[in-house]
Design a protein around this motif. Structure first.
Motif, PDB file in Angstrom:
ATOM      1  N   UNK A 179      16.234  10.542  -1.537  1.00 17.68           N
ATOM      2  CA  UNK A 179      15.678   9.796  -0.409  1.00 17.68           C
ATOM      3  C   UNK A 179      14.573   8.891  -0.925  1.00 17.68           C
ATOM      4  N   UNK A 180      14.607   7.632  -0.518  1.00 18.73           N
ATOM      5  CA  UNK A 180      13.570   6.691  -0.929  1.00 18.73           C
ATOM      6  C   UNK A 180      13.036   5.927   0.267  1.00 18.73           C
ATOM      7  N   UNK A 181      11.739   5.580   0.170  1.00 23.55           N
ATOM      8  CA  UNK A 181      11.125   4.724   1.180  1.00 23.55           C
ATOM      9  C   UNK A 181      10.227   3.713   0.484  1.00 23.55           C
ATOM     10  N   UNK A 182      10.105   2.550   1.109  1.00 28.21           N
ATOM     11  CA  UNK A 182       9.185   1.510   0.655  1.00 28.21           C
ATOM     12  C   UNK A 182       8.267   1.209   1.825  1.00 28.21           C
ATOM     13  N   UNK A 183       6.962   1.299   1.591  1.00 29.71           N
ATOM     14  CA  UNK A 183       6.004   1.044   2.666  1.00 29.71           C
ATOM     15  C   UNK A 183       4.919   0.099   2.173  1.00 29.71           C
ATOM     16  N   UNK A 184       4.281  -0.567   3.126  1.00 35.91           N
ATOM     17  CA  UNK A 184       3.182  -1.465   2.801  1.00 35.91           C
ATOM     18  C   UNK A 184       2.088  -1.307   3.847  1.00 35.91           C
ATOM     19  N   UNK A 185       0.859  -1.497   3.418  1.00 27.25           N
ATOM     20  CA  UNK A 185      -0.273  -1.521   4.345  1.00 27.25           C
ATOM     21  C   UNK A 185      -0.881  -2.916   4.385  1.00 27.25           C
ATOM     22  N   UNK A 186      -0.149  -3.872   3.786  1.00 34.10           N
ATOM     23  CA  UNK A 186      -0.673  -5.225   3.625  1.00 34.10           C
ATOM     24  C   UNK A 186       0.367  -6.211   4.154  1.00 34.10           C
ATOM     25  N   UNK A 187       0.760  -7.178   3.354  1.00 36.51           N
ATOM     26  CA  UNK A 187       1.706  -8.203   3.794  1.00 36.51           C
ATOM     27  C   UNK A 187       3.111  -7.634   3.928  1.00 36.51           C
ATOM     28  N   UNK A 188       3.853  -8.146   4.910  1.00 33.08           N
ATOM     29  CA  UNK A 188       5.259  -7.792   5.048  1.00 33.08           C
ATOM     30  C   UNK A 188       6.080  -8.500   3.972  1.00 33.08           C
ATOM     31  N   UNK A 189       7.204  -7.904   3.595  1.00 32.84           N
ATOM     32  CA  UNK A 189       8.054  -8.525   2.588  1.00 32.84           C
ATOM     33  C   UNK A 189       9.478  -7.987   2.713  1.00 32.84           C
ATOM     34  N   UNK A 190      10.471  -8.780   2.257  1.00 31.67           N
ATOM     35  CA  UNK A 190      11.848  -8.303   2.245  1.00 31.67           C
ATOM     36  C   UNK A 190      12.058  -7.335   1.087  1.00 31.67           C
ATOM     37  N   UNK A 191      12.936  -6.355   1.283  1.00 31.32           N
ATOM     38  CA  UNK A 191      13.177  -5.385   0.213  1.00 31.32           C
ATOM     39  C   UNK A 191      14.552  -4.758   0.381  1.00 31.32           C
ATOM     40  N   UNK A 192      14.997  -4.106  -0.672  1.00 30.92           N
ATOM     41  CA  UNK A 192      16.219  -3.310  -0.662  1.00 30.92           C
ATOM     42  C   UNK A 192      15.946  -2.006  -1.398  1.00 30.92           C
ATOM     43  N   UNK A 193      16.749  -1.011  -1.059  1.00 30.90           N
ATOM     44  CA  UNK A 193      16.730   0.281  -1.734  1.00 30.90           C
ATOM     45  C   UNK A 193      18.148   0.591  -2.184  1.00 30.90           C
ATOM     46  N   UNK A 194      18.283   1.111  -3.403  1.00 35.48           N
ATOM     47  CA  UNK A 194      19.601   1.540  -3.866  1.00 35.48           C
ATOM     48  C   UNK A 194      19.470   2.478  -5.049  1.00 35.48           C
ATOM     49  N   UNK A 195      20.590   3.081  -5.436  1.00 29.57           N
ATOM     50  CA  UNK A 195      20.644   3.956  -6.605  1.00 29.57           C
ATOM     51  C   UNK A 195      21.786   3.519  -7.502  1.00 29.57           C
ATOM     52  N   UNK A 196      21.572   3.646  -8.805  1.00 31.24           N
ATOM     53  CA  UNK A 196      22.553   3.200  -9.787  1.00 31.24           C
ATOM     54  C   UNK A 196      22.899   4.362 -10.713  1.00 31.24           C
ATOM     55  N   UNK A 197      23.792   5.261 -10.254  1.00 28.68           N
ATOM     56  CA  UNK A 197      24.199   6.363 -11.130  1.00 28.68           C
ATOM     57  C   UNK A 197      25.302   5.939 -12.094  1.00 28.68           C
ATOM     58  N   UNK A 198      25.226   6.484 -13.303  1.00 30.41           N
ATOM     59  CA  UNK A 198      26.278   6.316 -14.308  1.00 30.41           C
ATOM     60  C   UNK A 198      26.989   7.657 -14.459  1.00 30.41           C
TER      61      UNK A 198
END
Length: 266
Positions: free
Chosen positions: A126-145
């Motif tokens: 499980x992953x999260x991206x948070x900000x307390x400042x400027x808003x921004x576009x983002x993505x989350x993903x995983x790269x398993x081999x």
């Protein structure tokens, strides 16, 4: 806490997490058999704050063009967090919590949190991206081999049903056209509006299902040693084409669960 490797255990499953090497899952062993390709660049690494390639390394945010390092010419690939050291926030026998504060070259401040939770028959990331400042576009993903072969028997089989495939241009980026899913080999993005659901089968050994509520997955099987099944919150170049905004009141969150079962031999 230090960023030394962490070993989690549940039943006959064992996971090694490497905070100091990009917060990646370095290894996943089931019954003593390693499922992930080994090496500093492999295992399963988090893709944040974007997944796959950004065209020319540029994306538009708040009316400003931001330039990321072109590390897969002519594009930028797989985010920035796999290149840094994460902090270990908490560890139990079967769970680890890691954090990473976004820094340059990413132009916005924010924090990424990843929870690695192991059960006897599953691994949940499980992953999260948070900000307390400027808003921004983002993505989350995983790269398993995932290892193509587990030491015996035939190679892995990858099965899934997608609603469509993003047509891939000569520059490896989606053209914007949706096409019927095509046979492999793949380095392609597929859409599963009902959620990612991909099954890897090592005949006579193991079946592993990669699932996520997210609807995008990249499948890469052009390498002899391994295959990749990458659940993510948007397609390649998604910061430009499918931006998901992280704001001070709304973080971006995603989860993937891998569930396995032994198969009868013979």
């Amino acid at each position: 806490m230090s960023n030394e490797d962490i070993t989690l255990a549940a039943g006959d499953a064992e996971v090694v997490v490497a905070p100091g090497n990009g917060g990646r899952v370095r290894g996943l062993r089931v019954g003593g058999v390693e499922l992930l390709r080994q090496g500093e660049r492999f295992g399963c690494f988090p893709m944040v704050p974007w997944c796959g390639r950004i065209r020319d390394g540029r994306f538009l945010s708040g009316g400003v063009v931001q330039q990321m390092p072109v590390n897969a010419p002519p594009h930028a690939i797989h985010g920035t967090v796999r290149d840094g050291a994460w902090r270990t926030a908490r560890v139990t026998e079967d769970e680890a919590v890691l954090t990473y504060d976004l820094v340059e070259p990413w132009p916005y401040s924010g924090r990424v949190t990843q929870v690695v939770a192991l059960a006897e028959d599953s691994l949940t990331l499980t992953m999260s991206v948070e900000t307390y400042d400027s808003s921004f576009p983002a993505q989350i993903g995983w790269h398993p081999w995932f290892n193509r072969n587990l030491g015996e028997g035939g190679g892995v089989r990858v099965d899934f049903t997608a609603e469509w495939q993003e047509e891939r241009g000569d520059d490896h980026l989606p053209t914007g056209k949706r096409v019927d899913p095509r046979p492999g080999p793949w380095d392609d993005c597929f859409a599963m509006p009902g959620g990612v659901d991909v099954t890897l089968t090592w005949p006579g050994l193991l079946e592993l299902k990669v699932a996520s509520r997210e609807e995008w997955v990249v499948v890469y099987d052009e390498q002899a040693e391994a295959v990749c099944v990458e659940p993510q919150t948007g397609p390649p170049n998604g910061l430009n084409t499918h931006p998901r905004l992280v704001t001070p009141i709304e973080p971006l969150e995603a989860t993937t669960t891998w569930t396995w079962r032994r198969l009868p031999t013979g």
